[in-house]
Design an enzyme around this catalytic site. Structure first.
Site, PDB file in Angstrom:
ATOM      1  N   ARG A  78       4.568   2.446  -3.314  1.00 57.02           N
ATOM      2  CA  ARG A  78       4.448   1.739  -4.600  1.00 57.02           C
ATOM      3  C   ARG A  78       5.415   0.559  -4.580  1.00 57.02           C
ATOM      4  NH1 ARG A  78       0.605   1.554  -7.579  1.00 57.02           N
ATOM      5  NH2 ARG A  78       0.463   3.819  -7.731  1.00 57.02           N
ATOM      6  N   GLN A 102      -9.146   5.395  -2.854  1.00 62.52           N
ATOM      7  CA  GLN A 102      -8.795   4.096  -3.449  1.00 62.52           C
ATOM      8  C   GLN A 102      -8.026   3.241  -2.450  1.00 62.52           C
ATOM      9  OE1 GLN A 102      -8.686   2.868  -6.928  1.00 62.52           O
ATOM     10  NE2 GLN A 102      -6.630   2.103  -7.250  1.00 62.52           N
ATOM     11  N   ARG A 107      -3.247   1.410   4.298  1.00 66.45           N
ATOM     12  CA  ARG A 107      -1.908   1.568   3.710  1.00 66.45           C
ATOM     13  C   ARG A 107      -1.343   2.966   3.898  1.00 66.45           C
ATOM     14  NH1 ARG A 107      -2.543   1.800  -2.929  1.00 66.45           N
ATOM     15  NH2 ARG A 107      -4.093   3.462  -3.023  1.00 66.45           N
ATOM     16  N   HIS A 190      -1.629  -6.634  -0.917  1.00 69.89           N
ATOM     17  CA  HIS A 190      -1.288  -6.173  -2.279  1.00 69.89           C
ATOM     18  C   HIS A 190       0.194  -6.431  -2.574  1.00 69.89           C
ATOM     19  CE1 HIS A 190      -1.134  -3.708  -5.833  1.00 69.89           C
ATOM     20  NE2 HIS A 190      -2.281  -3.109  -5.605  1.00 69.89           N
ATOM     21  N   ASP A 235      -5.254  -6.815 -15.071  1.00 68.55           N
ATOM     22  CA  ASP A 235      -5.883  -6.398 -13.816  1.00 68.55           C
ATOM     23  C   ASP A 235      -7.144  -7.253 -13.645  1.00 68.55           C
ATOM     24  OD1 ASP A 235      -6.676  -5.086 -11.547  1.00 68.55           O
ATOM     25  OD2 ASP A 235      -6.869  -3.098 -12.475  1.00 68.55           O
ATOM     26  N   GLU A 297      -2.257 -10.809  -5.363  1.00 65.33           N
ATOM     27  CA  GLU A 297      -2.842 -10.135  -4.200  1.00 65.33           C
ATOM     28  C   GLU A 297      -3.988 -10.962  -3.610  1.00 65.33           C
ATOM     29  OE1 GLU A 297      -4.101  -6.301  -5.724  1.00 65.33           O
ATOM     30  OE2 GLU A 297      -2.498  -6.317  -7.183  1.00 65.33           O
TER      31      GLU A 297
END
Ligand SMILES: O=P(O)(O)OC[C@H]1O[C@@H](O)[C@H](O)[C@@H](O)[C@@H]1O
Length: 323
Positions: A78, A102, A107, A190, A235, A297
């Site tokens: 995170r 997701q 990652r 990201h 978002d 991003e």
């Protein structure tokens, strides 16, 4: 595999010449760090090839990393710069990636450190050469667990390069299709930028760009009319009409703090979870941390990149800081 070392080392200087300032470097088999002679540094976890720290010459952190981020390989990090591939979000209606979690598996996979290299440039304003360092990481199906391979059964090869220069960080991802059949993918860098106070931030360079607002769930396109400010959960998936080389800049209290230039990445996601969403994320700390972060991003996430056998796709971002 190049140059494994447990202790910090300095890259060699040319024999016969006076010792030059060197890049110091360490690799403990779970993270790789590099420090320029002028003090700038980066730290990259092999888990996800996630950049978890980028500091300027004064040691000021430029990326936001949650205090509760898992750095032990049990969960996507995170903060920092997680890599999204081969799907952005989830895509239940896209057969090839519908079973993936997701943001895909890049990652949450362990990447291989492939090696490091340095280069010199002499800025117009100085006679002294500036050093930069590039760290390369690789991922292929050999590193995936069998569950992931069964959910995405393609032969691919990715190289991720992270280049630290005095005032900028470039991250570049190349995806190669080594299979004998085509595959479709999305990718995204990201990036969690650290800001002092989100209420004083303006994002420029998206004016007149179309976007999809994921917060209101509508799939209809809207158009950004002016600089974007953040005052609630945000978002949005922007697709600027301008060439991708036009920068997106973060301006804080009237001063440009970051300039993000994209290479071959047509979309830009802007994300801030704000209060409620941050509260719902177990690994988001402190809960007030949304005031100090802004995700810009760059990616290719609206539609799909189709790679035929033998084809490659490369996308990159360069983030420049103003001091
Ligand atoms: O919690 P995750 O999986 O890291 O995702 C964080 C955010 O990532 C952004 O890229 C998405 O647009 C958001 O919808 C998402 O909430």
């Amino acid at each position: 595999m190049v140059g494994r070392a447990n202790k910090p080392t300095a890259l060699a200087s040319t024999p016969g010449l006076a010792p030059q300032p060197q890049v110091s470097f360490s690799d403990d088999n779970s993270r790789v760090t590099a420090v320029l002679p002028t003090g700038e540094s980066i730290e990259v976890l092999l888990y996800g090839a996630t950049v978890i720290s980028w500091k300027d010459k004064d040691g000021t952190e430029k990326l936001w990393l949650s205090e509760a981020a898992k750095l032990d390989g049990t969960k996507a990090v995170r903060g920092g710069i997680p890599l999204v591939f081969p799907v952005f979000g989830t895509a239940s209606d896209h057969a090839q990636t519908s079973k993936l979690p997701q943001h895909g598996f890049a990652r949450t996979s362990r990447w291989e450190f492939l090696g490091k290299s340095t280069s010199e440039s002499t800025p117009a304003s100085s006679t002294a050469a500036d050093l930069s360092v590039k760290l390369d990481f690789g991922l292929s199906p050999a590193a995936l667990d069998s569950d992931t391979k069964s959910k995405w059964p393609y032969v691919f090869n990715m190289i991720y390069s992270v280049t630290l220069s005095r005032d900028s960080l470039t991250t570049s991802l190349v995806v190669n299709n080594d299979d004998d059949k085509p595959f479709e993918c999305q990718l995204l860098l990201h990036t969690y930028l650290r800001v002092q106070d989100i209420s004083k931030v303006e994002i420029k360079g998206l004016s007149s760009a179309t976007y999809i607002d994921k917060v209101n769930g509508s799939s209809s396109q809207q158009t950004q009319s002016s600089a974007l400010t953040i005052s609630g959960e945000t978002d949005r998936v922007y697709t600027p009409a301008t060439p991708p080389t036009d920068p997106v800049s973060v301006v804080e209290g009237g001063k440009t703090t970051f300039t993000v230039v994209r290479d071959n990445l047509s979309d830009v996601v802007v994300w801030n979870p704000w209060t409620e969403k941050a509260n719902g994320l177990a690994d988001f700390a402190p809960k007030e941390g949304y005031k100090n972060m802004l995700c810009i991003e760059p990616g290719s996430v609206v539609g799909w990149q189709t790679l035929e056998p033998g084809e490659a796709f490369e996308g990159a971002q360069t983030i420049t800081i103003s001091n």
